[in-house]
Scaffold this motif. Sequence first.
Motif, PDB file in Angstrom:
ATOM      1  N   UNK A  39       0.831  -1.205   0.000  1.00 14.56           N
ATOM      2  CA  UNK A  39       0.000   0.000   0.000  1.00 14.56           C
ATOM      3  C   UNK A  39       0.866   1.255   0.000  1.00 14.56           C
ATOM      4  N   UNK A  40       0.546   2.179  -0.917  1.00 13.10           N
ATOM      5  CA  UNK A  40       1.168   3.506  -0.918  1.00 13.10           C
ATOM      6  C   UNK A  40       0.052   4.545  -0.786  1.00 13.10           C
ATOM      7  N   UNK A  41      -0.010   5.260   0.311  1.00 17.14           N
ATOM      8  CA  UNK A  41      -1.057   6.287   0.493  1.00 17.14           C
ATOM      9  C   UNK A  41      -0.952   7.356  -0.591  1.00 17.14           C
ATOM     10  N   UNK A  42      -2.091   7.723  -1.134  1.00 15.11           N
ATOM     11  CA  UNK A  42      -2.139   8.694  -2.233  1.00 15.11           C
ATOM     12  C   UNK A  42      -3.263   9.683  -1.943  1.00 15.11           C
ATOM     13  N   UNK A  43      -2.883  10.928  -1.642  1.00  8.89           N
ATOM     14  CA  UNK A  43      -3.871  11.945  -1.284  1.00  8.89           C
ATOM     15  C   UNK A  43      -4.374  12.739  -2.482  1.00  8.89           C
ATOM     16  N   UNK A  44      -3.947  12.367  -3.683  1.00 10.28           N
ATOM     17  CA  UNK A  44      -4.448  13.064  -4.852  1.00 10.28           C
ATOM     18  C   UNK A  44      -3.331  13.522  -5.773  1.00 10.28           C
ATOM     19  N   UNK A  45      -3.683  14.282  -6.820  1.00  8.77           N
ATOM     20  CA  UNK A  45      -2.721  14.674  -7.858  1.00  8.77           C
ATOM     21  C   UNK A  45      -1.499  15.428  -7.341  1.00  8.77           C
ATOM     22  N   UNK A  46      -1.636  16.158  -6.243  1.00 10.49           N
ATOM     23  CA  UNK A  46      -0.530  16.981  -5.748  1.00 10.49           C
ATOM     24  C   UNK A  46       0.250  16.320  -4.622  1.00 10.49           C
ATOM     25  N   UNK A 102       3.091  14.668  -3.805  1.00 16.94           N
ATOM     26  CA  UNK A 102       4.398  14.352  -4.380  1.00 16.94           C
ATOM     27  C   UNK A 102       5.149  13.291  -3.576  1.00 16.94           C
ATOM     28  N   UNK A 103       4.680  12.990  -2.362  1.00 18.41           N
ATOM     29  CA  UNK A 103       5.336  11.953  -1.564  1.00 18.41           C
ATOM     30  C   UNK A 103       5.239  10.589  -2.243  1.00 18.41           C
ATOM     31  N   UNK A 104       4.239  10.425  -3.091  1.00 23.92           N
ATOM     32  CA  UNK A 104       4.074   9.165  -3.816  1.00 23.92           C
ATOM     33  C   UNK A 104       5.341   8.850  -4.620  1.00 23.92           C
ATOM     34  N   UNK A 112       1.626   5.221 -15.143  1.00 24.65           N
ATOM     35  CA  UNK A 112       2.485   5.411 -16.319  1.00 24.65           C
ATOM     36  C   UNK A 112       3.324   6.683 -16.183  1.00 24.65           C
ATOM     37  N   UNK A 113       2.683   7.762 -15.738  1.00 21.67           N
ATOM     38  CA  UNK A 113       3.405   9.012 -15.511  1.00 21.67           C
ATOM     39  C   UNK A 113       4.416   8.856 -14.378  1.00 21.67           C
ATOM     40  N   UNK A 114       4.005   8.163 -13.326  1.00 23.97           N
ATOM     41  CA  UNK A 114       4.887   7.959 -12.178  1.00 23.97           C
ATOM     42  C   UNK A 114       6.146   7.188 -12.585  1.00 23.97           C
ATOM     43  N   UNK A 115       5.985   6.217 -13.474  1.00 29.08           N
ATOM     44  CA  UNK A 115       7.139   5.456 -13.941  1.00 29.08           C
ATOM     45  C   UNK A 115       8.172   6.339 -14.614  1.00 29.08           C
ATOM     46  N   UNK A 116       7.710   7.310 -15.397  1.00 32.89           N
ATOM     47  CA  UNK A 116       8.628   8.224 -16.085  1.00 32.89           C
ATOM     48  C   UNK A 116       9.327   9.171 -15.099  1.00 32.89           C
ATOM     49  N   UNK A 117       8.638   9.511 -14.011  1.00 33.76           N
ATOM     50  CA  UNK A 117       9.228  10.389 -13.006  1.00 33.76           C
ATOM     51  C   UNK A 117      10.281   9.661 -12.157  1.00 33.76           C
TER      52      UNK A 117
END
Length: 383
Positions: free
Chosen positions: A64-71, A73-75, A99-104
């Motif tokens: 599990x990775x907590x995700x609070x939304x588009x902004x 950045x801790x993800x 997919x975007x996260x992989x590029x980052x």
Amino acid sequence: MTVVLDLRVIKGSGGGPDKTIINSPRYLAERGYEMLCVYLHHPDDVGFPKLREKAHAKGVELISIPDHGPLDYKVISQTLKLCRERNVTIWHGHDYKTNLLGLLVYPFWPMRLVTTVHGWVEQTQRTPLYYLIDRCTLRFYEKVFCVSDDLFQICRQSGVPRSRCILLRNGIDLSEYQRFKYTSQAKTELGIEQDRFLIGAVGRLSSEKGFDLLIESVKSLIDQKLPLQLMIFGEGKEESLLQRKIDESGYGGQIQLMGFQSDLRPFYEAMDLFVLSSMREGLPNVVLEAMALGVPVLSTRVAGIPKLMEHDVNGYIIDPGSTDALTDGLRILYHDAERRERFSRNGRVTVESRFSFSNRMSRLVDVYDSMQANAPRLAGACS
């Protein structure tokens, strides 16, 4: 052992793609790959624990990775840390965000980038933006798996070269989807009246699934004195709207929202007919499940359905968005037991011969193996 990181953004208890993800680690392990199942979800999402229970039953850990939304950045940092700690070799995304996260993450931990396109179905105000992000990111991915022919064409039109675009249809674990009970026995055990013709539907309770049309069609046939019962399984934002429609029909005892069910197989076995009323889909796992269990299927002509079903041979296909077509199809199949029996037999054969999960996973691993044999590269350009 090569480590594959499969990531997906989740809201609720999951859907068809999650069945595929959770069922994959044991197949990959047999071929020398360790698969990590990682889910990004809001910390307060009440559906995630249900998905975790399903995974636990198969001996699979969900990270599990907590995700609070588009902004949030801790993800990015959390995912990068995981890649380093587990020495990830292959990144496998399953939606626009991963997919975007992989590029980052890639510049800080180079990996082989692959993704599976399951279909863009739920329409919101942000959907055009999500489409744009996906079209851009897909061009950078070394391999893009598509679960249906229409998604393959969309990816090609979005600029993904033919050499990197792979058609990989969904599959069903046939050892898990075998019928053990007659329909009458299954109805008895679930407390369903034997003289009720049970129609089943499964999916996220959202507008693109067409459940409002299905409820309307069943209501009109009950008005005509057909002894029908409709059970819709799933959760979603349209629940209150659909329940209101059911209440207004006056047939709350015969048309029901069943919510989330951890195991749908007993209900499949009790169904006289399975219906997919969707406006948009990829290649729905629920249709494959129904066919594998010998349940006759009526489906709209969406996405991968025409490649799965041949009209009046292993199923009944209608145009999407038409209450009249849906009502006529339901009426025809209610009155034609011989046709339903033919669909039941041929549906199982179709899944056995063309849509087994083991064959799907063998094709996936073959691609992984070929990538491992070649030098890594980050391909494409965004335009």
